[in-house]
Design a protein around this motif. Structure first.
Motif, PDB file in Angstrom:
ATOM      1  N   LEU A   1       0.831  -1.205   0.000  1.00  0.00           N
ATOM      2  CA  LEU A   1       0.000   0.000   0.000  1.00  0.00           C
ATOM      3  C   LEU A   1       0.865   1.254   0.000  1.00  0.00           C
ATOM      4  O   LEU A   1       0.549   2.244  -0.664  1.00  0.00           O
ATOM      5  N   ASP A   2       1.977   1.218   0.733  1.00  0.00           N
ATOM      6  CA  ASP A   2       2.891   2.358   0.771  1.00  0.00           C
ATOM      7  C   ASP A   2       3.533   2.615  -0.596  1.00  0.00           C
ATOM      8  O   ASP A   2       3.837   3.760  -0.949  1.00  0.00           O
ATOM      9  N   MET A   3       3.756   1.557  -1.352  1.00  0.00           N
ATOM     10  CA  MET A   3       4.431   1.704  -2.645  1.00  0.00           C
ATOM     11  C   MET A   3       3.580   2.458  -3.654  1.00  0.00           C
ATOM     12  O   MET A   3       4.113   3.136  -4.535  1.00  0.00           O
ATOM     13  N   GLY A   4       2.265   2.348  -3.532  1.00  0.00           N
ATOM     14  CA  GLY A   4       1.378   3.099  -4.414  1.00  0.00           C
ATOM     15  C   GLY A   4       1.662   2.861  -5.884  1.00  0.00           C
ATOM     16  O   GLY A   4       1.819   1.733  -6.342  1.00  0.00           O
ATOM     17  N   ASP A   5       1.785   3.960  -6.659  1.00  0.00           N
ATOM     18  CA  ASP A   5       1.992   3.865  -8.098  1.00  0.00           C
ATOM     19  C   ASP A   5       3.323   3.234  -8.473  1.00  0.00           C
ATOM     20  O   ASP A   5       3.513   2.795  -9.614  1.00  0.00           O
ATOM     21  N   LYS A   6       4.270   3.191  -7.526  1.00  0.00           N
ATOM     22  CA  LYS A   6       5.571   2.589  -7.827  1.00  0.00           C
ATOM     23  C   LYS A   6       5.440   1.100  -8.150  1.00  0.00           C
ATOM     24  O   LYS A   6       6.271   0.535  -8.839  1.00  0.00           O
ATOM     25  N   MET A   7       4.381   0.478  -7.650  1.00  0.00           N
ATOM     26  CA  MET A   7       4.144  -0.921  -7.967  1.00  0.00           C
ATOM     27  C   MET A   7       3.877  -1.113  -9.450  1.00  0.00           C
ATOM     28  O   MET A   7       4.195  -2.153 -10.018  1.00  0.00           O
ATOM     29  N   GLU A   8       3.294  -0.089 -10.085  1.00  0.00           N
ATOM     30  CA  GLU A   8       3.049  -0.189 -11.518  1.00  0.00           C
ATOM     31  C   GLU A   8       4.364  -0.262 -12.294  1.00  0.00           C
ATOM     32  O   GLU A   8       4.464  -0.965 -13.307  1.00  0.00           O
ATOM     33  N   ASP A   9       5.377   0.480 -11.817  1.00  0.00           N
ATOM     34  CA  ASP A   9       6.683   0.411 -12.466  1.00  0.00           C
ATOM     35  C   ASP A   9       7.288  -0.980 -12.338  1.00  0.00           C
ATOM     36  O   ASP A   9       7.863  -1.510 -13.296  1.00  0.00           O
ATOM     37  N   LEU A  10       7.173  -1.565 -11.140  1.00  0.00           N
ATOM     38  CA  LEU A  10       7.712  -2.907 -10.933  1.00  0.00           C
ATOM     39  C   LEU A  10       6.979  -3.930 -11.787  1.00  0.00           C
ATOM     40  O   LEU A  10       7.603  -4.798 -12.409  1.00  0.00           O
ATOM     41  N   MET A  11       5.656  -3.848 -11.825  1.00  0.00           N
ATOM     42  CA  MET A  11       4.887  -4.794 -12.619  1.00  0.00           C
ATOM     43  C   MET A  11       5.205  -4.637 -14.104  1.00  0.00           C
ATOM     44  O   MET A  11       5.361  -5.622 -14.832  1.00  0.00           O
ATOM     45  N   ALA A  12       5.322  -3.392 -14.571  1.00  0.00           N
ATOM     46  CA  ALA A  12       5.657  -3.146 -15.970  1.00  0.00           C
ATOM     47  C   ALA A  12       7.019  -3.731 -16.311  1.00  0.00           C
ATOM     48  O   ALA A  12       7.209  -4.311 -17.394  1.00  0.00           O
ATOM     49  N   THR A  13       7.969  -3.600 -15.393  1.00  0.00           N
ATOM     50  CA  THR A  13       9.311  -4.134 -15.630  1.00  0.00           C
ATOM     51  C   THR A  13       9.285  -5.648 -15.690  1.00  0.00           C
ATOM     52  O   THR A  13       9.921  -6.267 -16.570  1.00  0.00           O
ATOM     53  N   MET A  14       8.554  -6.280 -14.771  1.00  0.00           N
ATOM     54  CA  MET A  14       8.468  -7.738 -14.784  1.00  0.00           C
ATOM     55  C   MET A  14       7.814  -8.251 -16.063  1.00  0.00           C
ATOM     56  O   MET A  14       8.263  -9.246 -16.644  1.00  0.00           O
ATOM     57  N   ILE A  15       6.761  -7.578 -16.508  1.00  0.00           N
ATOM     58  CA  ILE A  15       6.100  -8.010 -17.738  1.00  0.00           C
ATOM     59  C   ILE A  15       7.027  -7.855 -18.935  1.00  0.00           C
ATOM     60  O   ILE A  15       7.108  -8.740 -19.798  1.00  0.00           O
ATOM     61  N   ASP A  16       7.746  -6.736 -19.002  1.00  0.00           N
ATOM     62  CA  ASP A  16       8.676  -6.532 -20.113  1.00  0.00           C
ATOM     63  C   ASP A  16       9.748  -7.612 -20.137  1.00  0.00           C
ATOM     64  O   ASP A  16      10.101  -8.134 -21.205  1.00  0.00           O
TER      65      ASP A  16
END
Length: 365
Positions: A263-278
């Protein structure tokens, strides 16, 4: 609005604060039961996700900037990944003398259209298979999945009168309530659920929740359903209960802390998920774990030990289960086997374990 962070800024924000959350995100890639839970429990969040309706994911691949701004760190990350056996490729050919070839696909348990499209050659391999193996065949039957969960309510619910809010400070309760509300989930409806269930809602970006609310199938589910429609023999290697048991055997403190950290990570989780998918789409599977570790470069020996325990229970132990239970079917040939991609690499990954059983495996992409 998505916050796009340079690698240094992201590292500074995550450093020493989000270790458990990063491990939990890796767990989400390993355990298909989490996606099953999202589908089974989606009556809770369907209205909110459907109302938002946005299925376009944000996020930015943090490794793209890392190559420019910190090439030494990127080179070290790549070097670590290259040490991992079978770390590249998501589609593998399985051969044994005198038998029809079989195929092994590493998956992500997502409904992202790029993931569902599968790598070149996978559709043809699936079409020619007589038997399809997935992590759990319960993903094809919501009633069966629900029954499996209800049979062991201790895996999903607090049965001793406690609730999730009893383990949190007032500040964290408010944070949890806000985070769930953003996903269309009222806290009162889920406060008796175990933290790993709530984390399964929090871990995925809103776009993925919206896809599921609109009926999109995550890759493993689509393969299993297509197998049944085409009259193929469908085999599940694990039950939902077994997968959730593996999660529940990690310490409760780990799960509670992971939930709040995400929850603290907020939008930063989107960056991590995008990186993993790439990385997944490029077949760079072995790079995913060192990428996650690199985000917290100050981790100490204790955190390494914690990761080792996590890796043993959530990955290695289950790798052996998968290889042992798939052996008989693969020996007959003509199989299409699909399991989480992070189960493939390593000395005790599914690929090496199947080689030890007498099969020849070679990358097909």
């Amino acid at each position: 609005m998505t916050v796009l962070l340079r690698p240094q800024g992201l590292t500074a924000l995550l450093m020493g604060r989000f270790g458990n959350a990063l491990l939990w995100l890796l767990a989400a890639l390993h355990v298909a039961a989490l996606s099953i839970l999202l589908m089974t429990l989606f009556t809770i969040s369907e209205a909110g996700a459907a109302e938002n309706g946005d299925v376009t994911c944000g996020g930015k691949d943090i490794l793209v900037d890392m190559q420019k701004t910190d090439p030494a760190a990127y080179a070290a990350l790549v070097a670590e990944a290259e040490k991992t056996p079978n770390g590249r490729g998501t589609l593998w050919k399985i051969e044994k003398e005198g038998k029809q070839p079989s195929w092994l696909l590493g998956t992500m348990h997502l409904a992202d259209p790029r993931v569902v499209a599968m790598p070149k050659g996978a559709k043809e391999a699936f079409a020619n298979a007589q038997t399809v193996i997935v992590e759990s065949d319960e993903i094809t039957d919501e009633k069966k999945a629900t029954g499996s969960l209800l049979a062991k309510p201790e895996l999903t619910m607090f049965l001793d009168g406690k609730s999730m809010t009893d383990m949190l400070s007032k500040e964290d309760v408010a944070k949890l309530e806000r985070g769930l509300k953003e996903r269309g989930i009222p806290l009162n409806a889920v406060m008796k659920m175990k933290p790993w269930i709530l984390s399964s809602f929090v871990a995925l970006p809103a776009c993925e929740l919206a896809r599921k609310a609109k009926g999109a199938e995550f890759l493993d589910m689509k393969l299993a359903n297509d197998a049944l429609k085409q009259g193929k023999h469908l085999v599940g290697l694990e039950t939902v209960a077994e997968q959730l048991t593996a999660m529940s055997e990690l310490p409760m403190t780990f799960h509670v802390q992971s939930l709040i950290e995400m929850l603290d990570m907020g939008d930063k989780m989107e960056d991590l998920m995008a990186t993993m998918i790439d990385l997944y789409l490029k077949g760079e599977i072995a790079t995913i774990t060192p990428m996650m570790k690199s985000i917290d470069p100050t981790k100490d020996k204790n955190s390494d030990d914690g990761y080792a325990a996590f890796e043993q229970r959530l990955i290695t132990d289950r790798n052996h289960v998968m290889a042992d239970r798939a052996d008989h079917y693969l020996d007959e040939g003509g199989v299409f086997m699909a399991v989480g991609a992070l189960h493939l690499p390593g000395n005790e990954g599914v690929i090496e374990l199947l080689r030890k059983k007498g099969f020849t495996l070679s990358p097909a992409n």
